[in-house]
Design a protein around this motif. Structure first.
Motif, PDB file in Angstrom:
ATOM      1  N   ILE A  21       0.860  -1.181   0.000  1.00 15.68           N
ATOM      2  CA  ILE A  21       0.000   0.000   0.000  1.00 15.68           C
ATOM      3  C   ILE A  21       0.902   1.239   0.000  1.00 15.68           C
ATOM      4  N   PRO A  22       0.915   2.017  -1.093  1.00 13.09           N
ATOM      5  CA  PRO A  22       1.842   3.155  -1.189  1.00 13.09           C
ATOM      6  C   PRO A  22       1.796   4.147  -0.021  1.00 13.09           C
ATOM      7  N   PRO A  23       0.628   4.574   0.482  1.00 11.80           N
ATOM      8  CA  PRO A  23       0.669   5.521   1.606  1.00 11.80           C
ATOM      9  C   PRO A  23       1.326   4.938   2.863  1.00 11.80           C
ATOM     10  N   VAL A  24       1.183   3.643   3.068  1.00  9.04           N
ATOM     11  CA  VAL A  24       1.812   2.986   4.221  1.00  9.04           C
ATOM     12  C   VAL A  24       3.327   3.021   4.077  1.00  9.04           C
ATOM     13  N   THR A  25       3.811   2.686   2.894  1.00 13.35           N
ATOM     14  CA  THR A  25       5.261   2.672   2.701  1.00 13.35           C
ATOM     15  C   THR A  25       5.835   4.084   2.677  1.00 13.35           C
ATOM     16  N   GLN A  26       5.054   5.067   2.236  1.00 19.37           N
ATOM     17  CA  GLN A  26       5.529   6.456   2.310  1.00 19.37           C
ATOM     18  C   GLN A  26       5.709   6.872   3.768  1.00 19.37           C
ATOM     19  N   LEU A  27       4.768   6.484   4.604  1.00 16.94           N
ATOM     20  CA  LEU A  27       4.867   6.792   6.033  1.00 16.94           C
ATOM     21  C   LEU A  27       6.045   6.052   6.672  1.00 16.94           C
ATOM     22  N   LEU A  28       6.215   4.787   6.332  1.00 16.89           N
ATOM     23  CA  LEU A  28       7.341   4.008   6.852  1.00 16.89           C
ATOM     24  C   LEU A  28       8.665   4.619   6.402  1.00 16.89           C
ATOM     25  N   LEU A  76      27.252   6.077  12.064  1.00 19.57           N
ATOM     26  CA  LEU A  76      26.452   5.011  11.461  1.00 19.57           C
ATOM     27  C   LEU A  76      25.108   5.557  10.981  1.00 19.57           C
ATOM     28  N   ALA A  77      24.494   6.411  11.770  1.00 23.44           N
ATOM     29  CA  ALA A  77      23.200   6.984  11.380  1.00 23.44           C
ATOM     30  C   ALA A  77      23.351   7.906  10.175  1.00 23.44           C
ATOM     31  N   ILE A  78      24.384   8.712  10.171  1.00 24.55           N
ATOM     32  CA  ILE A  78      24.583   9.660   9.068  1.00 24.55           C
ATOM     33  C   ILE A  78      24.912   8.917   7.776  1.00 24.55           C
ATOM     34  N   TRP A  79      25.836   7.982   7.843  1.00 25.85           N
ATOM     35  CA  TRP A  79      26.194   7.204   6.662  1.00 25.85           C
ATOM     36  C   TRP A  79      25.084   6.224   6.307  1.00 25.85           C
ATOM     37  N   GLY A  80      24.537   5.567   7.315  1.00 27.15           N
ATOM     38  CA  GLY A  80      23.526   4.537   7.101  1.00 27.15           C
ATOM     39  C   GLY A  80      22.250   5.062   6.480  1.00 27.15           C
ATOM     40  N   ARG A  81      21.931   6.318   6.725  1.00 27.72           N
ATOM     41  CA  ARG A  81      20.717   6.900   6.160  1.00 27.72           C
ATOM     42  C   ARG A  81      20.737   6.811   4.635  1.00 27.72           C
ATOM     43  N   GLY A  82      21.822   7.243   4.028  1.00 25.91           N
ATOM     44  CA  GLY A  82      21.918   7.184   2.574  1.00 25.91           C
ATOM     45  C   GLY A  82      21.854   5.763   2.047  1.00 25.91           C
ATOM     46  N   TRP A  83      22.564   4.878   2.707  1.00 24.23           N
ATOM     47  CA  TRP A  83      22.584   3.473   2.304  1.00 24.23           C
ATOM     48  C   TRP A  83      21.193   2.863   2.427  1.00 24.23           C
ATOM     49  N   PHE A  84      20.573   3.049   3.588  1.00 27.82           N
ATOM     50  CA  PHE A  84      19.275   2.435   3.858  1.00 27.82           C
ATOM     51  C   PHE A  84      18.187   3.022   2.964  1.00 27.82           C
ATOM     52  N   MET A  85      18.155   4.348   2.854  1.00 26.60           N
ATOM     53  CA  MET A  85      17.099   4.987   2.069  1.00 26.60           C
ATOM     54  C   MET A  85      17.220   4.627   0.593  1.00 26.60           C
ATOM     55  N   LYS A  86      18.437   4.453   0.088  1.00 23.98           N
ATOM     56  CA  LYS A  86      18.620   4.036  -1.306  1.00 23.98           C
ATOM     57  C   LYS A  86      18.015   2.662  -1.523  1.00 23.98           C
ATOM     58  N   ARG A  87      18.273   1.757  -0.602  1.00 29.10           N
ATOM     59  CA  ARG A  87      17.719   0.410  -0.732  1.00 29.10           C
ATOM     60  C   ARG A  87      16.202   0.423  -0.620  1.00 29.10           C
ATOM     61  N   MET A  88      15.693   1.236   0.287  1.00 30.33           N
ATOM     62  CA  MET A  88      14.240   1.323   0.420  1.00 30.33           C
ATOM     63  C   MET A  88      13.628   1.909  -0.852  1.00 30.33           C
ATOM     64  N   ASP A  89      14.209   2.968  -1.382  1.00 32.79           N
ATOM     65  CA  ASP A  89      13.699   3.573  -2.607  1.00 32.79           C
ATOM     66  C   ASP A  89      13.784   2.592  -3.789  1.00 32.79           C
TER      67      ASP A  89
END
Length: 141
Positions: free
Chosen positions: A35-42, A82-95
């Motif tokens: 469900i796109p709105p759910v994943t946008q919120l996540l 880890l949070a600063i670097w991990g954000r880019g890594w994690f968000m890329k995979r999620m996207d």
């Protein structure tokens, strides 16, 4: 204010966004990630989580340095890094998985769920480590 009190306060402030995420993220286990709105919120929740831990982690690192606790400063600095670097890594995979899901990849939802679980488990491990370190931080130097 004593430097030790500043260090304890910084640790507690760092724990607030982590604790919120620890309590809020399991709710997404109860909904489908197709469900796109759910994943946008996540996605938004993960994004802000990484940003908050990065920002509060940098402040906590400085507080531990001021308090004369270089080992704790290194530990908290690693969490912030880890949070600063991990954000880019994690968000890329999620996207990537969101794009794959939207393109019709049936396995993308499963991979999104795996990302969700890994994010929750990493946060839980960090919260446990930080809570366990509170007595050591609170001890006088």
């Amino acid at each position: 204010m004593r430097p030790d009190a500043v260090a304890v306060a910084a640790l507690v402030i760092l724990l607030f966004p982590m604790g919120y995420f620890l309590l809020a993220s399991p709710a997404f286990l109860l909904v489908k990630l197709d469900i796109p709105p759910v994943t946008q919120l996540l996605r938004g929740m993960f994004n802000i989580q990484f940003r908050m831990i990065g920002a509060t982690g940098v402040l906590a690192t400085v507080a531990f340095l001021v308090a004369g606790r270089p080992l704790f400063a290194i530990g908290i600095g690693l969490i912030a890094s880890l949070a600063i670097w991990g954000r880019g890594w994690f968000m890329k995979r999620m996207d990537d998985q969101l794009s794959a899901r939207d393109a019709g990849d049936a396995d993308a939802v499963r991979r999104l769920r795996r990302l969700h679980w890994s994010g929750m488990l990493c946060n839980a491990a960090l919260v446990a480590a930080l809570v366990a370190s509170i007595p050591y931080v609170a001890m006088s130097t």
